[in-house]
Design an enzyme around this catalytic site. Structure first.
Site, mmCIF file in Angstrom:
data_model
loop_
_atom_site.group_PDB
_atom_site.id
_atom_site.type_symbol
_atom_site.label_atom_id
_atom_site.label_comp_id
_atom_site.label_asym_id
_atom_site.label_seq_id
_atom_site.Cartn_x
_atom_site.Cartn_y
_atom_site.Cartn_z
ATOM 1 N N ASP A 14 -22.410 -9.217 -35.342
ATOM 2 C CA ASP A 14 -21.316 -9.909 -35.680
ATOM 3 C C ASP A 14 -20.032 -10.316 -34.883
ATOM 4 O OD1 ASP A 14 -22.574 -9.352 -37.966
ATOM 5 O OD2 ASP A 14 -20.838 -8.109 -39.051
ATOM 6 N N LYS A 100 -25.955 -12.413 -43.069
ATOM 7 C CA LYS A 100 -25.939 -11.312 -44.430
ATOM 8 C C LYS A 100 -24.795 -11.755 -45.299
ATOM 9 C CE LYS A 100 -23.906 -8.194 -40.965
ATOM 10 N NZ LYS A 100 -22.608 -7.817 -41.370
ATOM 11 N N CYS A 148 -19.887 -2.376 -39.446
ATOM 12 C CA CYS A 148 -21.068 -3.247 -39.290
ATOM 13 C C CYS A 148 -21.934 -2.503 -38.077
ATOM 14 C CB CYS A 148 -21.045 -4.758 -39.143
ATOM 15 S SG CYS A 148 -20.164 -5.222 -40.613
HETATM 16 C C1 VGL Z 1 -17.069 -6.110 -40.966
HETATM 17 C C2 VGL Z 1 -15.554 -5.355 -42.073
HETATM 18 C C3 VGL Z 1 -15.856 -6.374 -42.975
HETATM 19 C C4 VGL Z 1 -18.065 -5.810 -39.562
HETATM 20 C C5 VGL Z 1 -17.695 -7.117 -41.884
HETATM 21 O O1 VGL Z 1 -18.606 -6.778 -38.965
HETATM 22 O O2 VGL Z 1 -17.717 -4.514 -39.080
HETATM 23 N N1 VGL Z 1 -16.151 -5.350 -41.096
HETATM 24 N N2 VGL Z 1 -16.971 -7.081 -42.764
#
Ligand code: VGL
Ligand code: ZN
Length: 195
Positions: A14, A100, A148
């Protein structure tokens, strides 16, 4: 110093504008100045060793119970097809990406998602991609350590991969101070190497 080889893949979690760009809606401070350069070093090392490099992207619909406006806890972020969901401009992208949440699934892991209707946990293609590439070990980096990265590394270990998280190539959201350290100790307890 992490050694990569054909069985040891890098998983970059991410590293998207909404987390890594100062203008992003869920910007993690240092995402651009610290995490992106550290991740790029790992990408270069992995590629030089012939190791696979795999990416994940948080990839949400406009409305999802993941977002505060629909009952979750997060500001709107990483909506499919928007600039916030794109990889950070400076990120070296040298491998396939698993997106995802595209159907409103919830959860943080790159390996599993929770179906919003049935509540069931469903796998993403990541585990089979890694296995097909002959990987038995993974190194997990990216954003964010306490969500994540943590859940991806826990699932990697649960899927039987020997798993390492590199602290210099990740940072925590730290909604509560100390969440990053808590994540690191949870990971260690699950048998993940964290350093
Ligand atoms: C994430 C919060 C909400 C992440 C994803 O990638 O860690 N954190 N969605
Ligand atoms: Zn998200």
């Amino acid at each position: 110093m992490t050694e990569y080889d054909r069985e040891t893949a890098l998983v970059v979690v991410d590293v998207q504008n909404d987390f890594a760009d100062p203008g992003g809606s869920l910007y993690v401070k240092g995402g651009d100045t610290r995490v992106v350069p550290a991740v790029n070093r790992e990408v270069r090392k992995a590629a030089a060793a012939g190791a696979g490099v795999f990416y994940t992207q948080d990839w949400h619909p406009e409305r999802t119970p993941h977002f505060a406006v629909d009952g979750g806890i997060w500001p709107v972020h990483c909506v499919a097809g928007t600039r916030g969901a794109e990889f950070h401009t400076d990120l070296l992208v040298d491998g396939p990406s698993v997106r995802k949440g595209a159907n409103g699934e919830d959860g943080y892991s790159g390996f599993t998602m929770r179906d919003p209707v049935s509540g069931k946990t469903i796998p993403t293609p990541l585990a089979s991609m890694l296995r097909e590439a002959g990987c038995s070990r993974v190194v997990v980096v990216g954003l964010a350590l306490d969500y994540c990265v943590k859940d991806t590394a826990l699932d990697a270990a649960a899927n039987g991969f020997e798993t390492t998280v590199l602290l210099n190539a990740t940072l925590a959201v730290d909604l509560e101070p100390g969440d990053g350290e808590k994540a690191a100790s949870e990971l260690r307890q699950a048998g993940v190497a964290v350093w």
